[in-house]
Scaffold this motif. Sequence first.
Motif, PDB file in Angstrom:
ATOM      1  N   UNK A 173      32.193  54.444  38.519  1.00 57.80           N
ATOM      2  CA  UNK A 173      32.937  55.687  38.769  1.00 57.80           C
ATOM      3  C   UNK A 173      32.805  56.597  37.563  1.00 57.80           C
ATOM      4  N   UNK A 174      32.759  57.880  37.828  1.00 58.79           N
ATOM      5  CA  UNK A 174      32.594  58.861  36.753  1.00 58.79           C
ATOM      6  C   UNK A 174      33.658  58.708  35.669  1.00 58.79           C
ATOM      7  N   UNK A 175      34.893  58.411  36.049  1.00 58.07           N
ATOM      8  CA  UNK A 175      35.984  58.385  35.071  1.00 58.07           C
ATOM      9  C   UNK A 175      35.981  57.149  34.177  1.00 58.07           C
ATOM     10  N   UNK A 176      35.444  56.029  34.650  1.00 58.30           N
ATOM     11  CA  UNK A 176      35.478  54.798  33.842  1.00 58.30           C
ATOM     12  C   UNK A 176      34.132  54.107  33.714  1.00 58.30           C
ATOM     13  N   UNK A 177      33.114  54.575  34.397  1.00 60.17           N
ATOM     14  CA  UNK A 177      31.837  53.877  34.403  1.00 60.17           C
ATOM     15  C   UNK A 177      31.940  52.638  35.269  1.00 60.17           C
ATOM     16  N   UNK A 178      31.241  51.588  34.862  1.00 61.65           N
ATOM     17  CA  UNK A 178      31.321  50.304  35.565  1.00 61.65           C
ATOM     18  C   UNK A 178      32.103  49.343  34.689  1.00 61.65           C
ATOM     19  N   UNK A 179      33.071  48.675  35.279  1.00 62.12           N
ATOM     20  CA  UNK A 179      33.848  47.687  34.533  1.00 62.12           C
ATOM     21  C   UNK A 179      33.027  46.407  34.478  1.00 62.12           C
ATOM     22  N   UNK A 180      32.703  45.974  33.268  1.00 62.72           N
ATOM     23  CA  UNK A 180      31.953  44.739  33.094  1.00 62.72           C
ATOM     24  C   UNK A 180      32.776  43.748  32.288  1.00 62.72           C
ATOM     25  N   UNK A 181      32.568  42.484  32.614  1.00 65.20           N
ATOM     26  CA  UNK A 181      33.272  41.420  31.904  1.00 65.20           C
ATOM     27  C   UNK A 181      32.433  40.153  32.020  1.00 65.20           C
ATOM     28  N   UNK A 182      32.213  39.490  30.908  1.00 65.58           N
ATOM     29  CA  UNK A 182      31.530  38.192  30.864  1.00 65.58           C
ATOM     30  C   UNK A 182      30.230  38.185  31.657  1.00 65.58           C
ATOM     31  N   UNK A 183      29.405  39.235  31.499  1.00 68.51           N
ATOM     32  CA  UNK A 183      28.112  39.295  32.164  1.00 68.51           C
ATOM     33  C   UNK A 183      28.161  39.689  33.616  1.00 68.51           C
TER      34      UNK A 183
END
Length: 144
Positions: free
Chosen positions: A62-72
């Motif tokens: 999403x434009x406001x947060x990008x992509x949420x990534x965690x542990x690969x």
Amino acid sequence: MADRYRLTSVDTVTEEGAWAFTVRDEHDDTASYFLVPCEDDDRPPVQAWVNRCTHEAQRLYREDVGAVTREGGVVCPKHGSMFDTCSGHCDNGDAADTTLPSVDVDVEDGQVYLVDDDVRYLYDGLPNDDGDDDGSSSTSHLQF
């Protein structure tokens, strides 16, 4: 061989955590994809995945947060399913046992190129919101 279109640099994807772009697909539809870093030595340093959860039409980037990534993994903001950044496979949640569709990219001299014959680059970023996804609403209580 596919035409190459320079998207961005590996450094930009790594620094920002993800980078989105929009294409026209083989059905003449507009589709968004995003690049994420991949830390698997057997794969290119970035991968390109469709910007849609396999469970339902929920944007992962999403434009406001990008992509949420965690542990690969890239986390779906709606139900918490996590897709491996290198393979696109999900082994948990509502999207378990599915894999994100990809587009072909190539990395050369630190630059990322779109090389997929089935799509044509349109522009950086996401298409305007047309109401097809749930926007920022979520049924989960995940916080990042």
